[in-house]
Structure formats: C-alpha cells, structure tokens
Design a protein around this motif. Structure first.
Motif, PDB file in Angstrom:
ATOM      1  N   ASN A 123       0.931  -1.148  -0.027  1.00  0.00           N
ATOM      2  CA  ASN A 123       0.003  -0.061   0.010  1.00  0.00           C
ATOM      3  C   ASN A 123       0.807   1.201   0.016  1.00  0.00           C
ATOM      4  OD1 ASN A 123      -2.579  -1.260   0.218  1.00  0.00           O
ATOM      5  ND2 ASN A 123      -2.298  -1.362   2.470  1.00  0.00           N
ATOM      6  N   ILE A 124       0.553   2.121  -0.722  1.00  0.00           N
ATOM      7  CA  ILE A 124       1.353   3.316  -1.211  1.00  0.00           C
ATOM      8  C   ILE A 124       0.231   4.612  -0.839  1.00  0.00           C
ATOM      9  CG2 ILE A 124       2.775   4.824  -2.650  1.00  0.00           C
ATOM     10  CD1 ILE A 124       3.291   1.905  -3.946  1.00  0.00           C
ATOM     11  N   ASP A 137       2.905   1.086   3.185  1.00  0.00           N
ATOM     12  CA  ASP A 137       4.110   0.634   3.290  1.00  0.00           C
ATOM     13  C   ASP A 137       5.103   1.653   2.587  1.00  0.00           C
ATOM     14  OD1 ASP A 137       3.135  -2.126   4.104  1.00  0.00           O
ATOM     15  OD2 ASP A 137       2.193  -2.001   2.136  1.00  0.00           O
ATOM     16  N   ALA A 138       4.913   2.549   1.905  1.00  0.00           N
ATOM     17  CA  ALA A 138       5.744   3.524   1.509  1.00  0.00           C
ATOM     18  C   ALA A 138       5.083   4.713   0.997  1.00  0.00           C
ATOM     19  CB  ALA A 138       6.173   2.816   0.065  1.00  0.00           C
ATOM     20  N   PRO A 155       9.938   3.696   3.310  1.00  0.00           N
ATOM     21  CA  PRO A 155      10.564   4.378   2.088  1.00  0.00           C
ATOM     22  C   PRO A 155       9.782   5.411   1.935  1.00  0.00           C
ATOM     23  CG  PRO A 155      10.070   2.119   1.629  1.00  0.00           C
ATOM     24  CD  PRO A 155       9.782   2.401   3.143  1.00  0.00           C
ATOM     25  N   VAL A 156      10.752   6.513   1.282  1.00  0.00           N
ATOM     26  CA  VAL A 156       9.836   7.818   0.987  1.00  0.00           C
ATOM     27  C   VAL A 156      10.405   8.302  -0.365  1.00  0.00           C
ATOM     28  CG1 VAL A 156       9.343  10.285   1.403  1.00  0.00           C
ATOM     29  CG2 VAL A 156       9.171   8.680   3.228  1.00  0.00           C
ATOM     30  N   TRP A 157       9.480   8.814  -1.352  1.00  0.00           N
ATOM     31  CA  TRP A 157      10.002   9.476  -2.666  1.00  0.00           C
ATOM     32  C   TRP A 157       9.418  10.744  -2.533  1.00  0.00           C
ATOM     33  CZ3 TRP A 157      10.108   4.181  -2.370  1.00  0.00           C
ATOM     34  CH2 TRP A 157      10.883   3.510  -2.954  1.00  0.00           C
ATOM     35  N   ALA A 158      10.316  11.725  -3.079  1.00  0.00           N
ATOM     36  CA  ALA A 158       9.742  13.025  -3.086  1.00  0.00           C
ATOM     37  C   ALA A 158       9.880  13.661  -4.231  1.00  0.00           C
ATOM     38  CB  ALA A 158      10.459  14.080  -2.021  1.00  0.00           C
ATOM     39  N   PHE A 159       8.827  14.517  -4.855  1.00  0.00           N
ATOM     40  CA  PHE A 159       8.926  15.286  -6.080  1.00  0.00           C
ATOM     41  C   PHE A 159       8.553  16.488  -5.942  1.00  0.00           C
ATOM     42  CE2 PHE A 159       4.693  15.419  -7.734  1.00  0.00           C
ATOM     43  CZ  PHE A 159       4.056  14.318  -6.938  1.00  0.00           C
ATOM     44  N   ILE A 183      10.431   3.853  -9.118  1.00  0.00           N
ATOM     45  CA  ILE A 183       9.845   3.302  -7.872  1.00  0.00           C
ATOM     46  C   ILE A 183       9.182   1.995  -7.667  1.00  0.00           C
ATOM     47  CG2 ILE A 183       8.223   4.377  -6.049  1.00  0.00           C
ATOM     48  CD1 ILE A 183       8.872   7.094  -7.041  1.00  0.00           C
ATOM     49  N   ALA A 184       8.362   1.865  -8.784  1.00  0.00           N
ATOM     50  CA  ALA A 184       7.656   0.297  -8.808  1.00  0.00           C
ATOM     51  C   ALA A 184       8.772  -0.508  -8.722  1.00  0.00           C
ATOM     52  CB  ALA A 184       6.855   0.447 -10.050  1.00  0.00           C
TER      53      ALA A 184
END
Ligand SMILES: Cc1cc2nc3c(=O)[nH]c(=O)nc-3n(C[C@H](O)[C@H](O)[C@H](O)COP(=O)(O)O)c2cc1C
Length: 164
Positions: free
Chosen positions: A2-3, A47-48, A79-83, A156-157
């Motif tokens: 789950n994101i 989860d992210a 885990p975190v991704w930022a844009f 990311i995927a």
C-alpha cells in the motif's frame, strides 16, 4: 503493498503529475491511495510514501511542509520518494531555487527527490501571483514531461515490487 501518494497543488499541475505517478504504480500492481496533505489524518497501514509539492517562492506549499513535520516519525520508518514541480532549470526561471526546499528534504530523508518542470498559465493566476511570476521572469507555458514522470514512477515501482 500500500502506497500513499500525497500531492500539494495550487493550480492543478502538480496533481496531474501525481495522477501519472499513481497510474504507473498501479500498472505495476501496487495499491495507491492519493490525497492532499491537509486531508491526511492517519498514515498507519502504508508501506511507502510518495510526496510531492508545487514550488512557490522557492518553497513547497505550507500544507506539504506541515505534512512532513506532522508525520515525521512515521515517514522516517518507511521508504519515501519526493518530487517537486516548478520552473527551475528553465532559461528564464530566475525565481526558482530548488535548494530552498532543502530543509524539507533533509527532514524526509527520501530515497530519491526529483524536480519536474511545471506549468505556468497566467490566466489561472491571481493578480499577485501573476505579478510575482512576471517579476521573476518565469516562462509561461506547460513544460511538463509526462514520459519523464512515468519513468521516475517506474523506477519506484521496480524498487517496491522487489521488496514485496
Ligand atoms: C507566484 C509564483 C511563484 C513561483 N515560484 C517558483 C519558484 O520559486 N520555483 C520554481 O521552480 N517555480 C516557481 N513557480 C512555478 C510553479 O511552481 C509552477 O507553475 C507549478 O507548475 C505550479 O504548480 P501547481 O499548478 O500544482 O500549483 C512559481 C509560480 C508562481 C505563479
């Protein structure tokens, strides 16, 4: 997996970038919930995270920054991704300064951060915004590259599906 995909936008272009990211992640079989930062009251069960904001006056929106502080402890555990979406990097984009979002990124400690070129449509801006943008020499137009957005989401995927 789950994101939670959080996007903060004043004039829609960042939300549309988020839609493309969500679509790409779903294509990879991931479950994605989209929200605006001010609407999120609970981040348990994810989860992210993918978190993005439009850049105004070299900063993320107040709502996006506040989100990163409010859920600081929870975000640090996943885990975190930022844009960011702005006009930095464009020839006339003198008002842009991506370094000013540095403190937010330090707080988030993301796996990756990317700045996507955005859209400046003077007809949708307030008089104040239009004046600031013109004083800053910002280029008018839609500079978004959705293929680049899809590529970033694809990476990311790949990472997330290898974890599950
Ligand atoms: C008043 C104003 C200030 C802006 N300041 C910046 C800036 O400091 N850095 C930047 O990269 N882009 C800046 N931009 C460009 C916006 O980030 C860009 O138009 C973005 O696509 C807007 O996203 P939104 O449609 O989701 O609100 C500014 C635009 C306006 C109208």
């Amino acid at each position: 997996m789950n994101i939670l995909l959080v996007s903060s936008s004043r004039h829609g272009s960042t939300d549309e970038v988020a839609d493309v990211i969500a679509e790409r992640l779903r294509e990879a079989g991931l479950t994605v919930e989209q929200a605006h930062p001010e609407d999120v009251t609970d981040v348990s069960g994810y989860d992210a995270f993918v978190i993005g904001s439009a850049i105004y006056m070299t900063h993320w929106t107040d709502e996006a920054v506040e989100f990163t502080w409010r859920f600081h402890d929870e975000l640090r555990e996943k885990p975190v991704w930022a844009f960011s979406v702005g006009l930095s990097g464009l020839p006339k984009g003198q008002i842009s300064d991506p370094h000013r979002i540095g403190p937010v990124l330090l707080n988030l400690d993301p796996e990756d951060h990317i700045t996507f070129p955005g859209r400046l449509d003077p007809s949708s801006l307030t008089l104040r915004e239009r004046t600031i943008a013109r004083m800053g020499g910002a280029s008018e137009g839609d500079f978004r590259d959705m293929d680049a957005v899809r590529d970033w989401a694809g990476a990311i995927a790949t990472t997330l599906t290898s974890l599950s």
